[in-house]
Design a protein around this motif. Structure first.
Motif, PDB file in Angstrom:
ATOM      1  N   UNK A  29      24.995 -17.347  27.628  1.00  0.00           N
ATOM      2  CA  UNK A  29      25.427 -18.233  28.935  1.00  0.00           C
ATOM      3  C   UNK A  29      25.043 -17.392  30.087  1.00  0.00           C
ATOM      4  N   UNK A  30      25.256 -15.971  30.029  1.00  0.00           N
ATOM      5  CA  UNK A  30      25.028 -15.384  31.146  1.00  0.00           C
ATOM      6  C   UNK A  30      23.301 -14.820  31.205  1.00  0.00           C
ATOM      7  N   UNK A  31      22.489 -15.223  30.233  1.00  0.00           N
ATOM      8  CA  UNK A  31      21.040 -14.756  30.386  1.00  0.00           C
ATOM      9  C   UNK A  31      20.366 -15.455  31.468  1.00  0.00           C
ATOM     10  N   UNK A  32      20.550 -16.795  31.748  1.00  0.00           N
ATOM     11  CA  UNK A  32      19.725 -17.397  32.835  1.00  0.00           C
ATOM     12  C   UNK A  32      19.980 -16.723  34.201  1.00  0.00           C
ATOM     13  N   UNK A  33      21.331 -16.091  34.440  1.00  0.00           N
ATOM     14  CA  UNK A  33      21.269 -15.611  35.560  1.00  0.00           C
ATOM     15  C   UNK A  33      20.508 -14.491  36.208  1.00  0.00           C
ATOM     16  N   UNK A  34      20.151 -13.502  35.199  1.00  0.00           N
ATOM     17  CA  UNK A  34      19.119 -12.564  35.300  1.00  0.00           C
ATOM     18  C   UNK A  34      19.856 -11.395  36.656  1.00  0.00           C
ATOM     19  N   UNK A  35      21.145 -11.354  36.621  1.00  0.00           N
ATOM     20  CA  UNK A  35      21.841 -10.321  37.731  1.00  0.00           C
ATOM     21  C   UNK A  35      22.993  -9.742  36.981  1.00  0.00           C
ATOM     22  N   UNK A  36      23.495  -8.664  37.489  1.00  0.00           N
ATOM     23  CA  UNK A  36      24.823  -7.995  36.973  1.00  0.00           C
ATOM     24  C   UNK A  36      25.888  -8.618  37.682  1.00  0.00           C
ATOM     25  N   UNK A  37      25.839  -9.503  38.622  1.00  0.00           N
ATOM     26  CA  UNK A  37      27.207 -10.044  39.277  1.00  0.00           C
ATOM     27  C   UNK A  37      27.163 -11.523  39.067  1.00  0.00           C
ATOM     28  N   UNK A  38      28.127 -12.037  38.405  1.00  0.00           N
ATOM     29  CA  UNK A  38      28.536 -13.253  38.091  1.00  0.00           C
ATOM     30  C   UNK A  38      30.041 -13.650  38.522  1.00  0.00           C
ATOM     31  N   UNK A  39      30.262 -14.967  38.675  1.00  0.00           N
ATOM     32  CA  UNK A  39      31.532 -15.481  38.971  1.00  0.00           C
ATOM     33  C   UNK A  39      32.044 -16.012  37.823  1.00  0.00           C
ATOM     34  N   UNK A  40      33.197 -15.975  37.279  1.00  0.00           N
ATOM     35  CA  UNK A  40      33.903 -16.676  36.285  1.00  0.00           C
ATOM     36  C   UNK A  40      34.974 -17.634  36.655  1.00  0.00           C
ATOM     37  N   UNK A  53      28.965 -18.852  37.454  1.00  0.00           N
ATOM     38  CA  UNK A  53      28.232 -19.044  38.769  1.00  0.00           C
ATOM     39  C   UNK A  53      27.640 -17.640  39.235  1.00  0.00           C
ATOM     40  N   UNK A  54      26.969 -17.606  40.142  1.00  0.00           N
ATOM     41  CA  UNK A  54      26.356 -16.567  40.650  1.00  0.00           C
ATOM     42  C   UNK A  54      26.149 -16.873  42.290  1.00  0.00           C
ATOM     43  N   UNK A  55      26.292 -15.817  43.180  1.00  0.00           N
ATOM     44  CA  UNK A  55      25.994 -15.993  44.692  1.00  0.00           C
ATOM     45  C   UNK A  55      24.619 -16.191  44.739  1.00  0.00           C
ATOM     46  N   UNK A  56      23.614 -15.702  43.994  1.00  0.00           N
ATOM     47  CA  UNK A  56      22.245 -15.614  44.202  1.00  0.00           C
ATOM     48  C   UNK A  56      21.629 -17.037  43.861  1.00  0.00           C
ATOM     49  N   UNK A  57      22.222 -17.748  42.988  1.00  0.00           N
ATOM     50  CA  UNK A  57      21.731 -19.009  42.554  1.00  0.00           C
ATOM     51  C   UNK A  57      22.797 -20.041  42.541  1.00  0.00           C
ATOM     52  N   UNK A  58      23.192 -20.575  43.482  1.00  0.00           N
ATOM     53  CA  UNK A  58      24.445 -21.526  43.744  1.00  0.00           C
ATOM     54  C   UNK A  58      24.326 -22.698  43.101  1.00  0.00           C
ATOM     55  N   UNK A  59      23.031 -23.270  42.540  1.00  0.00           N
ATOM     56  CA  UNK A  59      22.922 -24.603  42.025  1.00  0.00           C
ATOM     57  C   UNK A  59      22.874 -24.272  40.357  1.00  0.00           C
ATOM     58  N   UNK A  60      22.985 -23.060  40.033  1.00  0.00           N
ATOM     59  CA  UNK A  60      22.917 -22.893  38.436  1.00  0.00           C
ATOM     60  C   UNK A  60      24.468 -22.603  37.934  1.00  0.00           C
TER      61      UNK A  60
END
Length: 77
Positions: A29-40, A53-60
């Motif tokens: 589930x984390x792979x598509x984000x490609x970033x160290x920071x995510x929101x759970x 989600x992640x702030x860098x990709x708000x639609x993902x």
């Protein structure tokens, strides 16, 4: 099978809950984000789920269902 536990640095808000995940499903589930920071966003109770989600990709968004914990047969962790 044994148990494993990981500790992560996190900023939190809201009530404290306990949850567990299949490690492979969480990693997938984390792979598509490609970033160290995510929101759970964790939901407790009968309709438990985790939205990632992640702030860098708000639609993902990824939705992950936690494992039911053995000590709580209702799944309310």
């Amino acid at each position: 099978m044994g148990d494993a536990e990981e500790t992560l640095k996190a900023d939190t808000s809201g009530d404290r809950i306990t949850t567990a995940y299949q490690p492979r499903y969480l990693a997938d589930a984390l792979k598509p984000f490609g970033t160290e920071e995510v929101r759970l966003r964790l939901r407790s109770g009968v309709r438990r789920s985790t939205v990632i989600t992640t702030p860098r990709s708000p639609t993902l968004h990824q939705v992950l269902m936690p494992k039911r914990l053995a000590h709580d047969p209702r799944g309310q962790g």
